[in-house]
Design a protein around this motif. Structure first.
Motif, PDB file in Angstrom:
ATOM      1  N   HIS A  15       0.862   0.710  -7.256  1.00 50.14           N
ATOM      2  CA  HIS A  15      -0.168   0.312  -6.286  1.00 50.14           C
ATOM      3  C   HIS A  15       0.496  -0.134  -4.976  1.00 50.14           C
ATOM      4  O   HIS A  15       0.067   0.241  -3.891  1.00 50.14           O
ATOM      5  CB  HIS A  15      -1.032  -0.811  -6.857  1.00 50.14           C
ATOM      6  N   PHE A  16       1.547  -0.925  -5.106  1.00 46.50           N
ATOM      7  CA  PHE A  16       2.253  -1.460  -3.942  1.00 46.50           C
ATOM      8  C   PHE A  16       2.852  -0.345  -3.089  1.00 46.50           C
ATOM      9  O   PHE A  16       2.727  -0.339  -1.872  1.00 46.50           O
ATOM     10  CB  PHE A  16       3.351  -2.427  -4.406  1.00 46.50           C
ATOM     11  N   THR A  17       3.539   0.598  -3.725  1.00 49.78           N
ATOM     12  CA  THR A  17       4.190   1.666  -2.974  1.00 49.78           C
ATOM     13  C   THR A  17       3.184   2.631  -2.355  1.00 49.78           C
ATOM     14  O   THR A  17       3.502   3.305  -1.384  1.00 49.78           O
ATOM     15  CB  THR A  17       5.183   2.449  -3.855  1.00 49.78           C
ATOM     16  N   GLU A  20       0.127   1.531   2.143  1.00 47.22           N
ATOM     17  CA  GLU A  20       1.027   1.572   3.304  1.00 47.22           C
ATOM     18  C   GLU A  20       1.069   0.233   4.048  1.00 47.22           C
ATOM     19  O   GLU A  20       2.137  -0.218   4.471  1.00 47.22           O
ATOM     20  CB  GLU A  20       0.596   2.689   4.255  1.00 47.22           C
ATOM     21  N   LYS A  21      -0.059  -0.432   4.212  1.00 50.48           N
ATOM     22  CA  LYS A  21      -0.087  -1.719   4.923  1.00 50.48           C
ATOM     23  C   LYS A  21       0.710  -2.784   4.169  1.00 50.48           C
ATOM     24  O   LYS A  21       1.460  -3.550   4.754  1.00 50.48           O
ATOM     25  CB  LYS A  21      -1.522  -2.183   5.132  1.00 50.48           C
ATOM     26  N   LEU A  22       0.517  -2.815   2.873  1.00 51.28           N
ATOM     27  CA  LEU A  22       1.227  -3.784   2.041  1.00 51.28           C
ATOM     28  C   LEU A  22       2.730  -3.517   2.068  1.00 51.28           C
ATOM     29  O   LEU A  22       3.537  -4.445   2.204  1.00 51.28           O
ATOM     30  CB  LEU A  22       0.683  -3.725   0.613  1.00 51.28           C
ATOM     31  N   ARG A  23       3.098  -2.239   1.967  1.00 49.90           N
ATOM     32  CA  ARG A  23       4.510  -1.867   1.996  1.00 49.90           C
ATOM     33  C   ARG A  23       5.129  -2.223   3.351  1.00 49.90           C
ATOM     34  O   ARG A  23       6.227  -2.767   3.428  1.00 49.90           O
ATOM     35  CB  ARG A  23       4.678  -0.377   1.696  1.00 49.90           C
ATOM     36  N   ARG A  24       4.397  -1.953   4.444  1.00 49.65           N
ATOM     37  CA  ARG A  24       4.894  -2.267   5.797  1.00 49.65           C
ATOM     38  C   ARG A  24       5.087  -3.773   5.975  1.00 49.65           C
ATOM     39  O   ARG A  24       6.065  -4.221   6.538  1.00 49.65           O
ATOM     40  CB  ARG A  24       3.924  -1.714   6.845  1.00 49.65           C
ATOM     41  N   TYR A  26       5.742  -5.923   3.617  1.00 49.86           N
ATOM     42  CA  TYR A  26       6.925  -6.266   2.833  1.00 49.86           C
ATOM     43  C   TYR A  26       8.204  -5.914   3.599  1.00 49.86           C
ATOM     44  O   TYR A  26       9.145  -6.706   3.663  1.00 49.86           O
ATOM     45  CB  TYR A  26       6.901  -5.551   1.488  1.00 49.86           C
ATOM     46  N   GLU A  27       8.231  -4.730   4.211  1.00 49.71           N
ATOM     47  CA  GLU A  27       9.416  -4.301   4.967  1.00 49.71           C
ATOM     48  C   GLU A  27       9.688  -5.232   6.144  1.00 49.71           C
ATOM     49  O   GLU A  27      10.831  -5.577   6.427  1.00 49.71           O
ATOM     50  CB  GLU A  27       9.242  -2.860   5.448  1.00 49.71           C
ATOM     51  N   ILE A  28       8.636  -5.664   6.824  1.00 47.89           N
ATOM     52  CA  ILE A  28       8.782  -6.593   7.951  1.00 47.89           C
ATOM     53  C   ILE A  28       9.345  -7.933   7.461  1.00 47.89           C
ATOM     54  O   ILE A  28      10.245  -8.505   8.083  1.00 47.89           O
ATOM     55  CB  ILE A  28       7.436  -6.777   8.690  1.00 47.89           C
ATOM     56  N   GLN A  29       8.818  -8.412   6.346  1.00 48.62           N
ATOM     57  CA  GLN A  29       9.310  -9.672   5.793  1.00 48.62           C
ATOM     58  C   GLN A  29      10.786  -9.560   5.377  1.00 48.62           C
ATOM     59  O   GLN A  29      11.580 -10.468   5.618  1.00 48.62           O
ATOM     60  CB  GLN A  29       8.457 -10.099   4.591  1.00 48.62           C
TER      61      GLN A  29
END
Length: 104
Positions: A15-17, A20-24, A26-29
Motif C-alpha cells: 500500500h505504501f509503495t 505516491e504522496k505517502l512515498r514522497r 517519506y522520501e522528504i523526511q
C-alpha cells in the motif's frame, strides 16, 4: 507468509509503495534526516579543525614570544636556534618582523 504479522507488514508495504504522496512524504523526511546527520557531522568536523588550527596558531605565537624574549636578552641567533630548534633564518625573519612593527 503463514505469519499474520508478516502478511500484514507486506500488505502495508505494498500500500505504501503504491501511494505516491505517502512515498514522497517519506522520501522528504528521509532526506531531511540525512541532511541533518550530515550537517551535524560537518559542524563537529569543522569544530575539531578549528580547535587544531587554534592550537597551531597558539604554538606559533608562543614560539615567536620565546624568540623575541631571547633576542631582547641578547642571545645570538645560533644559540636561540640550538635551544628552540627553530632555524636561524626563521629567527632572523622574526627579528625583522618585530623591528618593522616597532617602526610602525
Amino acid at each position: 507468509m503463514s505469519e499474520p504479522a508478516i502478511k500484514e507488514a507486506m500488505n502495508c508495504e505494498m500500500h505504501f509503495t503504491q501511494d505516491e504522496k505517502l512515498r514522497r512524504k517519506y522520501e522528504i523526511q528521509e532526506k531531511a534526516r540525512r541532511d541533518y546527520i550530515s550537517m551535524m557531522y560537518n559542524i563537529e568536523k569543522g569544530r575539531e579543525e578549528g580547535l587544531e588550527e587554534g592550537r597551531k596558531e597558539g604554538q606559533e605565537q608562543e614560539r615567536h614570544r620565546i624568540v623575541l624574549s631571547m633576542l631582547q636578552k641578547g642571545f645570538p641567533y645560533e644559540t636561540i636556534s640550538q635551544i628552540t630548534g627553530i632555524p636561524a633564518e626563521e629567527i632572523a625573519a622574526i627579528a625583522q618582523s618585530q623591528a618593522r612593527q616597532i617602526k610602525e
